[in-house]
Design an enzyme around this catalytic site. Structure first.
Site, PDB file in Angstrom:
ATOM      1  N   ALA A  64     -38.373   7.730  32.060  1.00 46.88           N
ATOM      2  CA  ALA A  64     -39.775   7.528  31.423  1.00 46.88           C
ATOM      3  C   ALA A  64     -40.770   7.551  32.498  1.00 46.88           C
ATOM      4  CB  ALA A  64     -39.653   6.193  30.882  1.00 46.88           C
ATOM      5  N   GLY A 109     -34.619   7.484  31.702  1.00 40.34           N
ATOM      6  CA  GLY A 109     -34.756   8.048  30.367  1.00 40.34           C
ATOM      7  C   GLY A 109     -34.238   9.277  30.191  1.00 40.34           C
ATOM      8  N   GLU A 112     -30.633   8.779  29.405  1.00 41.78           N
ATOM      9  CA  GLU A 112     -30.501   8.153  28.077  1.00 41.78           C
ATOM     10  C   GLU A 112     -30.753   9.176  27.083  1.00 41.78           C
ATOM     11  OE1 GLU A 112     -33.505   5.078  29.411  1.00 41.78           O
ATOM     12  OE2 GLU A 112     -31.861   3.596  28.601  1.00 41.78           O
TER      13      GLU A 112
HETATM   14  N1  CAA Z   1     -42.540   9.048  36.236  1.00 43.55           N
HETATM   15  C1  CAA Z   1     -43.656   9.150  36.408  1.00 43.55           C
HETATM   16  N2  CAA Z   1     -43.820  10.489  37.492  1.00 43.55           N
HETATM   17  C2  CAA Z   1     -42.567  10.943  37.943  1.00 43.55           C
HETATM   18  C3  CAA Z   1     -41.450  10.527  37.641  1.00 43.55           C
HETATM   19  C4  CAA Z   1     -41.188   9.635  36.488  1.00 43.55           C
HETATM   20  N3  CAA Z   1     -40.273   9.126  36.131  1.00 43.55           N
HETATM   21  N4  CAA Z   1     -40.512  11.224  38.131  1.00 43.55           N
HETATM   22  C5  CAA Z   1     -40.999  11.873  39.183  1.00 43.55           C
HETATM   23  N5  CAA Z   1     -42.443  11.691  39.042  1.00 43.55           N
HETATM   24  C6  CAA Z   1     -43.433  12.632  39.682  1.00 43.55           C
HETATM   25  C7  CAA Z   1     -43.546  12.129  41.262  1.00 43.55           C
HETATM   26  O1  CAA Z   1     -44.434  10.837  41.027  1.00 43.55           O
HETATM   27  C8  CAA Z   1     -44.430  13.269  41.808  1.00 43.55           C
HETATM   28  O2  CAA Z   1     -45.885  13.274  41.364  1.00 43.55           O
HETATM   29  P1  CAA Z   1     -46.933  13.690  42.435  1.00 43.55           P
HETATM   30  O3  CAA Z   1     -46.492  14.842  42.799  1.00 43.55           O
HETATM   31  O4  CAA Z   1     -48.130  13.406  41.568  1.00 43.55           O
HETATM   32  O5  CAA Z   1     -46.585  12.836  43.592  1.00 43.55           O
HETATM   33  C9  CAA Z   1     -43.623  14.533  41.045  1.00 43.55           C
HETATM   34  O6  CAA Z   1     -42.905  13.910  39.934  1.00 43.55           O
HETATM   35  C10 CAA Z   1     -42.481  15.105  41.871  1.00 43.55           C
HETATM   36  O7  CAA Z   1     -41.709  13.954  42.303  1.00 43.55           O
HETATM   37  P2  CAA Z   1     -41.236  13.695  43.793  1.00 43.55           P
HETATM   38  O8  CAA Z   1     -42.354  14.211  44.547  1.00 43.55           O
HETATM   39  O9  CAA Z   1     -40.722  12.412  43.836  1.00 43.55           O
HETATM   40  O10 CAA Z   1     -39.959  14.683  43.850  1.00 43.55           O
HETATM   41  P3  CAA Z   1     -38.806  14.482  44.716  1.00 43.55           P
HETATM   42  O11 CAA Z   1     -38.014  15.870  44.793  1.00 43.55           O
HETATM   43  O12 CAA Z   1     -39.214  14.132  46.050  1.00 43.55           O
HETATM   44  O13 CAA Z   1     -37.731  13.399  44.093  1.00 43.55           O
HETATM   45  C11 CAA Z   1     -36.876  12.069  42.130  1.00 43.55           C
HETATM   46  C12 CAA Z   1     -37.218  13.565  42.816  1.00 43.55           C
HETATM   47  C13 CAA Z   1     -35.691  11.738  42.975  1.00 43.55           C
HETATM   48  C14 CAA Z   1     -36.405  12.649  40.689  1.00 43.55           C
HETATM   49  C15 CAA Z   1     -37.955  11.290  42.045  1.00 43.55           C
HETATM   50  O14 CAA Z   1     -39.271  11.824  41.764  1.00 43.55           O
HETATM   51  C16 CAA Z   1     -37.664   9.870  41.516  1.00 43.55           C
HETATM   52  O15 CAA Z   1     -37.115   9.056  41.995  1.00 43.55           O
HETATM   53  N6  CAA Z   1     -38.421   9.873  40.287  1.00 43.55           N
HETATM   54  C17 CAA Z   1     -38.225   8.709  39.517  1.00 43.55           C
HETATM   55  C18 CAA Z   1     -36.939   8.481  38.820  1.00 43.55           C
HETATM   56  C19 CAA Z   1     -36.859   7.071  38.073  1.00 43.55           C
HETATM   57  O16 CAA Z   1     -36.917   6.087  38.717  1.00 43.55           O
HETATM   58  N7  CAA Z   1     -36.623   7.379  36.703  1.00 43.55           N
HETATM   59  C20 CAA Z   1     -36.362   6.212  35.776  1.00 43.55           C
HETATM   60  C21 CAA Z   1     -37.740   5.814  35.460  1.00 43.55           C
HETATM   61  S1  CAA Z   1     -37.729   4.143  34.426  1.00 43.55           S
HETATM   62  C22 CAA Z   1     -37.065   4.632  32.981  1.00 43.55           C
HETATM   63  O17 CAA Z   1     -36.436   5.668  32.646  1.00 43.55           O
HETATM   64  C23 CAA Z   1     -37.266   3.493  31.925  1.00 43.55           C
HETATM   65  C24 CAA Z   1     -36.337   3.519  30.926  1.00 43.55           C
HETATM   66  O18 CAA Z   1     -35.179   3.545  30.552  1.00 43.55           O
HETATM   67  C25 CAA Z   1     -37.107   3.836  29.748  1.00 43.55           C
END
Ligand code: CAA
Length: 258
Positions: A64, A109, A112
């Site tokens: 998400a 998400g 999920e």
């Molecule tokens: N939400 C918003 N933005 C996100 C995102 C997310 N879930 N995942 C990645 N992005 C964005 C990053 O902020 C980044 O944006 P900028 O270029 O503006 O900085 C862009 O996507 C690229 O991401 P990274 O630079 O972080 O890329 P990476 O290759 O270094 O890492 C990753 C990839 C491991 C997927 C890392 O982006 C990450 O950990 N993302 C978050 C994953 C996460 O925590 N997901 C769960 C969200 S909570 C949820 O889903 C709740 C639910 O159940 C409803």
């Protein structure tokens, strides 16, 4: 509704839905969720198998959208979770098979969403995880419900409490995915599976899905009774007559979905 985040391709009876928000690795904001809900609600009988994938080579769906969730209060959190959960439930209860072709990160998400699909296959660079507790939340799009059903409580709790991401081979080992392929093979393999399904009787597949999904949450007698009722329903279809006549006359069946 005009779609800003969904790419849709029809190939025969197969529809490929690609979630596309490349700047955030296809993270699900409420705009995408609403588009998804609209798309699912409008699917008609011309789609007999749906394949869901993510845009690009790196990510299926990275969760998400954290930037949207960061400022939510409690009732807004409930609302955001409800939106995702309702859309995923609509996907889960579609009367057609849904295949998740997981082409990279399937986190939060994203994992999920894949679990709301009937079948998951993935590329060997895929990573699955529920990292929510590291953000101070719990899985909110029904992950606490579906993950233990798929892989058992012990492993589900380990994934959810540690937030660790697992690789494709581990996802295969624990039954979270059915198969792992090279990235360039993934969509071809998803299409192959969908085409095998297309050869079979659509109503029968739909009733089989209903029997599995609804039967899972019933006790043994309830589930067996439900299957019996749905088994009987098949005999009211033209496809059952066609399938059995074709077998007995040693010819290929042509199903009409009736
Ligand atoms: N939400 C918003 N933005 C996100 C995102 C997310 N879930 N995942 C990645 N992005 C964005 C990053 O902020 C980044 O944006 P900028 O270029 O503006 O900085 C862009 O996507 C690229 O991401 P990274 O630079 O972080 O890329 P990476 O290759 O270094 O890492 C990753 C990839 C491991 C997927 C890392 O982006 C990450 O950990 N993302 C978050 C994953 C996460 O925590 N997901 C769960 C969200 S909570 C949820 O889903 C709740 C639910 O159940 C409803």
């Amino acid at each position: 509704m005009e779609y800003n985040y969904l790419k849709i391709e029809h190939k025969g009876g197969i529809t490929i839905l690609t979630i596309s928000a490349p700047k955030t690795l296809n993270a699900l904001n409420s705009g995408i969720l609403k588009e998804l809900g609209d798309f699912v609600g409008k699917l008609d009988a011309s789609t007999r198998v749906l394949i869901i994938t993510g845009d690009g080579e790196k990510s299926f769906v990275a969760g998400a959208d954290i930037s949207e969730m960061a400022h939510l209060n409690e009732p807004q959190g409930v609302e955001f979770g409800r939106l995702g959960a309702q859309v995923f439930r609509a996907i889960e209860t579609l009367p057609i098979p849904v295949i998740a072709a997981v082409n990279g990160y399937a986190l939060g998400g994203g994992c999920e969403l894949a679990m709301a699909c009937d079948i998951r296959i993935c590329s060997n660079n895929a990573k699955f995880g529920q990292p929510e507790v590291g953000l101070g939340i719990i899985p909110g799009f029904s992950g606490t419900y579906r993950l233990p059903k798929l892989i058992g409580q012990g492993y589900a709790k380990e994934m959810i409490y540690t937030g660790k991401a697992i690789r494709a081979d581990e996802a295969l080992r624990i039954g979270l995915v059915n198969a792992v392929y090279a990235p360039e093979e993934l969509m071809g393999k998803a299409m192959e599976m969908a085409e095998m399904m297309l050869k079979n009787a659509p109503v029968a597949i739909s009733l089989a899905k209903q029997s599995i999904n609804e039967g899972y949450d019933l006790d043994a007698d309830g589930a067996i009774g439900l299957e019996n009722k749905l088994f009987g329903k098949c005999f009211a279809t033209a496809d059952q007559k066609e399938g059995m006549d074709a077998f007995l006359n040693k010819r290929e069946a042509t199903f009409k979905g009736e």
